[in-house]
Design an enzyme around this catalytic site. Sequence first.
Site, PDB file in Angstrom:
ATOM      1  N   HIS A  38      -4.329  -1.595   0.235  1.00 22.52           N
ATOM      2  CA  HIS A  38      -3.548  -0.406  -0.139  1.00 22.52           C
ATOM      3  C   HIS A  38      -4.404   0.629  -0.861  1.00 22.52           C
ATOM      4  O   HIS A  38      -4.235   1.824  -0.664  1.00 22.52           O
ATOM      5  CB  HIS A  38      -2.346  -0.804  -1.001  1.00 22.52           C
ATOM      6  N   LYS A 103       8.043  -9.433  -2.479  1.00 19.94           N
ATOM      7  CA  LYS A 103       9.001 -10.060  -3.395  1.00 19.94           C
ATOM      8  C   LYS A 103       8.921  -9.339  -4.723  1.00 19.94           C
ATOM      9  O   LYS A 103       7.856  -8.848  -5.108  1.00 19.94           O
ATOM     10  CB  LYS A 103       8.708 -11.555  -3.566  1.00 19.94           C
TER      11      LYS A 103
END
Lengths: 185, 280
Positions: A38, A103
């Site tokens: 990222h 999550k």
Amino acid sequence: MATIKLETPLTIDKIKDLHSGDQVLLSGIIYTGRDAAHKRFIEVLEKNEDLPFDVQGQVIYYVGPTPTKPNQAFGSGGPTTSYRMDAYTPPLINKGLIGMIGKGKRNDEVKAALKGHAVYFAAVGGAAALMGKCVIKAEVIAYEDLQAEAVRRLEVKDLPLIVVNDIKGNDLYVEGPQSYLKEHK
Amino acid sequence: MKIVKYEDIVLKVKLACLQMTTDLPQDVQNKLEMMAMQEDGQLAKQMLDIIIENANIARQENRPMCQDTGMVVCFVKMGQNIQIEGGLLADAINEGVSLGYEEGYLRKSVVNNPIDRINTLDNTPAIIHYDIVEDDVLIIEVAAKGFGSENMSQLKMFPPAAGIAGMKEFVKQVVIDAGPNPCPPIIVGIGLGGDFEKAALLAKKAAIRNLDEVNPNEKLLALEKELEVEINNLGIGPQGFGGKTTTLKVNIEMFATHIAGLPVAVNINCHAARHIKVVL
């Protein structure tokens, strides 16, 4: 509770009726990326260069799998905690990213970016052997030097997910515990 | 004087790494199954069933139960009458970790330092704590600690006036702040007393303690049970989707402290609570 089958690539039409708490079985092509990948995505965007894959209508799974054993398609691969990707996420949604799998809670900026544009799914944290078996095919397509964090294209079949943040602004992490407590006073 | 061979330590640590990452300890599996029977939230029950199914797949197919195969933490209990032949104990442990993580296709998640962040490629170094004891025992408690839960841990130096009430509020707040992030149901390890680093060490010991172990200190045992009930009344539930099962167990370890202090450390462990005892 009904389970909804979804195929990638996703469209607004396919996700508009998803509601937080819905259980989904996702099939098709998805991409992996976590912290280090990222960071590079955003560096690429800042230089106005192309991402390693076109994120339009695509889903990124935040996962750093275990190495693949011989005779297996994929190792173990459950979700990693998503908040570490929060800072990088809104620019990707602006580029057309429509789904994320991870999550844990997202921050307010991500939740605002999701509204009307994209959906955040949770996979079951720690259920990595089970989810790894849903991957039929995996190949590294970028940043091989990042090893477990390299970007992979995965073909998945019936990956079990739960809708956390739908495009209407609902959040299972807020509403789930609240409604449980209300029902079990 | 008892002699322990370097190679025996390497081998046993290697086997421990292979076993603990694929074979969920029975104490944890039993507790998960018990909590799944008692869970009254529908989605919550399904999540616990998936977690149990995952543990069974991992065991049967020899797959790591979680992709975060952790950083290895070892608590060494070594008798003063042990002599290790063939090399340093730490080297033997690290060699065992290196071999185990390679052979088991386990994820190498350790970087050389937090600034350069270069992967060491064999999951070493392990974090090793030593305790020198009597006789000729050599026991190594090996744990693989995932960082989803490690990142949600906290420590606070309270004044004594905060008391047990203040400590309990803090523990619950840590669990609330963590919410879904550490993959609940979690094990809450609490270190009470000592000083700054001793409290953290005690909390880690508590987080990897066998769930079947009964605290010999009656006050602590009562406190563990109280906190377990109170945490499970928070409604966070498995994966944070709402439910009864937020914690599998609260474990507390305690030590003497200073007249001016009440250190409290909370180390969270996930449901993939990988720990194994190596006896040499």
